[in-house]
Design an enzyme around this catalytic site. Structure first.
Site, PDB file in Angstrom:
ATOM      1  CG  ASN A 145      -0.795  -0.247   2.466  1.00  0.00           C
ATOM      2  OD1 ASN A 145      -0.334  -1.308   2.856  1.00  0.00           O
ATOM      3  ND2 ASN A 145      -1.042   0.737   3.298  1.00  0.00           N
ATOM      4  CG  ASP A 146      -0.268   3.997   2.823  1.00  0.00           C
ATOM      5  OD1 ASP A 146      -1.148   3.369   2.222  1.00  0.00           O
ATOM      6  OD2 ASP A 146      -0.405   4.407   3.989  1.00  0.00           O
TER       7      ASP A 146
ATOM      8  NE  ARG B 223      -4.169   5.922  10.169  1.00  0.00           N
ATOM      9  CZ  ARG B 223      -5.369   5.863  10.755  1.00  0.00           C
ATOM     10  NH1 ARG B 223      -5.453   5.854  12.083  1.00  0.00           N
ATOM     11  NH2 ARG B 223      -6.463   5.832  10.025  1.00  0.00           N
ATOM     12  CG  ASP B 224      -0.516   7.994   8.223  1.00  0.00           C
ATOM     13  OD1 ASP B 224       0.028   6.964   8.677  1.00  0.00           O
ATOM     14  OD2 ASP B 224      -1.684   8.001   7.785  1.00  0.00           O
TER      15      ASP B 224
ATOM     16  CG  ASP C  42      -9.875   6.037   7.227  1.00  0.00           C
ATOM     17  OD1 ASP C  42      -9.651   5.209   6.329  1.00  0.00           O
ATOM     18  OD2 ASP C  42     -10.069   5.711   8.413  1.00  0.00           O
TER      19      ASP C  42
ATOM     20  CD1 TRP D 113       1.174   0.052  10.469  1.00  0.00           C
ATOM     21  CD2 TRP D 113      -0.549   1.368  10.982  1.00  0.00           C
ATOM     22  NE1 TRP D 113       0.142  -0.754  10.862  1.00  0.00           N
ATOM     23  CE2 TRP D 113      -0.927   0.020  11.180  1.00  0.00           C
ATOM     24  CE3 TRP D 113      -1.480   2.383  11.246  1.00  0.00           C
ATOM     25  CZ2 TRP D 113      -2.207  -0.324  11.632  1.00  0.00           C
ATOM     26  CZ3 TRP D 113      -2.744   2.026  11.698  1.00  0.00           C
ATOM     27  CH2 TRP D 113      -3.100   0.680  11.878  1.00  0.00           C
TER      28      TRP D 113
ATOM     29  CD  GLN E 100       2.743   1.263   5.801  1.00  0.00           C
ATOM     30  OE1 GLN E 100       1.817   0.934   6.537  1.00  0.00           O
ATOM     31  NE2 GLN E 100       3.960   1.492   6.266  1.00  0.00           N
TER      32      GLN E 100
ATOM     33  CD1 TRP F   2      -2.467  -2.866   4.991  1.00  0.00           C
ATOM     34  CD2 TRP F   2      -3.408  -3.721   6.837  1.00  0.00           C
ATOM     35  NE1 TRP F   2      -2.030  -2.131   6.055  1.00  0.00           N
ATOM     36  CE2 TRP F   2      -2.585  -2.627   7.204  1.00  0.00           C
ATOM     37  CE3 TRP F   2      -4.080  -4.409   7.838  1.00  0.00           C
ATOM     38  CZ2 TRP F   2      -2.447  -2.202   8.529  1.00  0.00           C
ATOM     39  CZ3 TRP F   2      -3.942  -3.992   9.155  1.00  0.00           C
ATOM     40  CH2 TRP F   2      -3.138  -2.895   9.485  1.00  0.00           C
TER      41      TRP F   2
ATOM     42  CD  GLU G  35      -6.084   6.449   6.663  1.00  0.00           C
ATOM     43  OE1 GLU G  35      -6.030   5.552   7.513  1.00  0.00           O
ATOM     44  OE2 GLU G  35      -6.324   6.222   5.463  1.00  0.00           O
TER      45      GLU G  35
HETATM   46  N1  DQQ Z   1      -2.082   3.006   5.665  1.00  0.00           N
HETATM   47  C1  DQQ Z   1      -1.166   2.872   6.758  1.00  0.00           C
HETATM   48  C2  DQQ Z   1      -1.556   3.944   7.716  1.00  0.00           C
HETATM   49  C3  DQQ Z   1      -2.231   4.938   6.865  1.00  0.00           C
HETATM   50  C4  DQQ Z   1      -2.987   4.096   5.899  1.00  0.00           C
HETATM   51  C5  DQQ Z   1      -1.237   1.483   7.323  1.00  0.00           C
HETATM   52  C6  DQQ Z   1      -3.376   4.806   4.632  1.00  0.00           C
HETATM   53  O1  DQQ Z   1      -0.418   4.474   8.384  1.00  0.00           O
HETATM   54  O2  DQQ Z   1      -3.054   5.797   7.606  1.00  0.00           O
HETATM   55  O3  DQQ Z   1      -0.793   0.538   6.389  1.00  0.00           O
HETATM   56  O4  DQQ Z   1      -3.577   3.922   3.579  1.00  0.00           O
END
Ligand code: DQQ
Length: 575
Positions: free
Chosen positions: A60-61, A186-187, A277, A120, A77, A85, A241
């Site tokens: 993912n990200d 987060r992030d 989100d 993350w 990720q 996931w 996010e």
């Molecule tokens: N994916 C991560 C998070 C984020 C989200 C987790 C966004 O840190 O908020 O894999 O896709």
């Protein structure tokens, strides 16, 4: 502003490797499916040839992109255990050209109490002296989200193969007035340095349904204190996010030049991007960063409490930019999830890709950003096909031959002269809904005209990317659609149609479309990068050499194809 070395010498060496516990989060969790084996066969029709994706499993990200030691570094990720996931680590690849990549060992994996349940998303910052530092979200044993730091073990290694975490982790915890929920924190963004000598970083969060970018400040990059108020927040937007905050030049003739994240001054505007989100879309605001108050004042704000501008009106999420100091440009990377069923993802053994890195800059109007695939991707182009100017009549379908229709780059421009027959739009309507109502097969006045990609011989399957021009309040309004409704005979796929209006006046300029086609990706740029739509499609008949590519016009008015250039694309080396 370097690290205090003492803080970083004595590191906790906890359990590296396999001790990873999946937890419920922002993505679906499929506990029983996380160690399924994958089919890494080369014969998969949907595996991409030049979009970034690892050899197998879930991705993912994009995380912490940066240029260091002459290499582009991309972390992402990744689930080392399966195609869904879970078990999230930071995988790491490096590249000289943002197109061909070499995978390295995972850079960050759960090893400390502050990240034992997952590593993350986060970002990299190049500190004075050229030393990179990564701030990322860790999940602690109580499933709380906290912010951690990692720095390279050896900065003389241009590949930055090994990373060490500070014993001071976590550096930030969700304390603020006890209002922030520990599952909404987060992030961290790339940090920027204020004139006062303090670093600033944003953390995505929310209070109830009010989304926000919380700011922290630090002198030494290790001790962080929460600012009195968020940089920006908005009621009703839900969890923010992967925020991203960066300056763009707003000066004639220099618009395309990217600048360092810490740049402030009269010549720049600032962009705040948040990944919502609730909607799974990446939205951005353009505005002014008021440094004295440490707030961001957007110009374009909200309409009905909703963000208006999006990086991409298709499937696209959790993007991040970085400043490429080698070529003085800002590069945008984003994640594109599958549209296939989880069962199909597990069968093929992988899920998720990244878009082609895009250069991003402010449009001369100052009202929106422009995105364009990095120049380097053009090195994959082979066997060019160029058409002379051609009129395409209403109802006509012209095959584009001579290119590999499943692995191609197509640029087409339409000149519209006759607007008489444009359909009238008497009230504003959501463009995505308009595209679903008026798909490629619905005859129009001026348009639909564009490309049919992944088309099967008898047109049982095709994906249509096209324009349709309306008259709205006495002006031409250009709709751009990516119509997936007939993309596959396999109805287990999400075949949502996407659309947006493009801020182009076809009276004064040609309507351009560039589409990157890559087996299961259709990544389109309308109006020279003013609107992007990315779609994932999984045809059953239109695969390999059975797929056809066409230019089409299903309107009553003829339009002129003023340019068509198409290329087959070579395979990039990615894993
Ligand atoms: N994916 C991560 C998070 C984020 C989200 C987790 C966004 O840190 O908020 O894999 O896709």
């Amino acid at each position: 502003m370097a690290f205090c070395p003492i803080l970083l010498v004595a590191l906790f060496s906890l359990i590296y490797g396999n001790y990873i516990i999946p937890i419920e989060a922002t993505h679906h969790v499929y506990r029983t499916l996380q160690s399924s084996s994958s089919d890494s066969s080369n014969h998969q029709p949907y595996r991409t040839a030049y979009h970034f994706q690892p050899h197998k499993n879930w991705i993912n990200d994009p995380n912490g992109p940066m240029r260091y030691g002459g290499f582009y570094h991309l972390f992402y990720q990744y689930n080392p255990e399966g195609a869904v996931w879970g078990n999230i680590v930071w995988a790491h690849s490096v590249s000289k050209d943002l197109v061909n990549w070499t995978p390295l060992d995972h850079a960050i994996h759960p090893s400390q109490p502050s990240d034992i349940k997952g590593c993350w998303s986060g970002s990299a910052t190049i500190l004075p002296g050229g030393k990179p530092a990564i701030l990322y979200t860790g999940i602690n044993p109580n499933n709380h989200q906290v912010q951690n730091i990692a720095i390279p073990k050896n900065i003389s290694d241009p590949l930055l193969r090994e990373w060490k975490k500070s014993p001071k982790n976590p550096l930030m915890e969700p304390t603020i007035n006890n209002k922030i929920n520990s599952s909404s924190f987060r992030d961290p963004t790339t940090s920027w340095l204020g004139k006062d000598g303090y670093w600033r970083v944003l953390i995505g969060s929310k209070i109830n349904t009010k989304g926000m970018a919380i700011m922290y400040k630090s002198k030494n990059f290790v001790n962080w204190v929460e600012a009195k108020h968020p940089l920006h927040s908005a009621e009703g937007t839900g969890m923010w996010e992967c925020p991203d905050f960066f300056p763009v030049l707003n000066k004639k003739n220099t618009l395309k030049i990217g600048v360092d994240t810490s740049m402030i001054g009269d010549d720049v505007k600032h962009v705040l991007k948040v990944s919502l989100d609730d909607t799974k879309h990446d939205h951005y605001l353009i505005g002014t960063y008021e440094t004295t108050k440490d707030i961001f004042v957007p110009e374009n704000g909200f309409v009905d409490n909703k963000f208006v501008l999006r990086y991409d009106y298709g499937k696209y999420y959790a993007s991040k930019t970085f400043f490429d100091d080698g070529k003085n440009r800002r590069i945008l990377l984003g994640w594109v999830n599958e549209s296939s069923s989880v069962a199909d993802d597990i069968k093929k053994g992988w899920s998720g890709i990244h878009t082609i890195p895009r250069t991003i800059w402010l449009h001369k109007s100052g009202k929106q950003l422009i995105q364009w695939p990095v120049k380097e991707i053009e090195n994959l182009r082979i066997n060019p096909v160029n058409w002379p100017t051609k009129v395409i009549k209403g109802g006509e379908l012209i095959p584009i031959t001579g290119v590999n229709s499943v692995q191609a780059d197509v640029e087409i421009s339409f000149e519209v002269k006759d607007f008489e027959k444009a359909e009238i739009l008497d009230h504003w309507i959501d463009p995505q809904i308009l595209c679903s109502q008026k798909g490629a097969s619905k005859k129009g006045g001026v348009g639909p005209f564009g490309l049919l990609v992944f088309a099967s011989q008898g047109l049982q399957e095709y994906t249509a990317v096209f324009f349709r021009i309306f008259k709205y309040q006495h002006k031409n309004l250009v709709l751009m659609c990516s119509d997936q409704s007939r993309s596959s005979l396999n109805k287990d796929n999400d075949m949502t149609t996407y659309g947006t209006f493009v801020d182009v006046d076809p009276l004064h300029e040609n309507l351009s479309l560039r589409t990157l086609i890559d087996h299961s990706v259709v990544e389109s740029f309308g109006g020279e990068g003013r609107a992007c739509i990315t779609a994932r499609v999984y045809p059953t008949l239109a695969i390999h050499d059975k797929a056809k590519l066409y230019a089409f016009n299903n309107g009553t008015s003829a339009v002129k194809i003023s340019r068509l250039s198409a290329w087959s694309m070579k395979k990039a080396k990615i894993y």
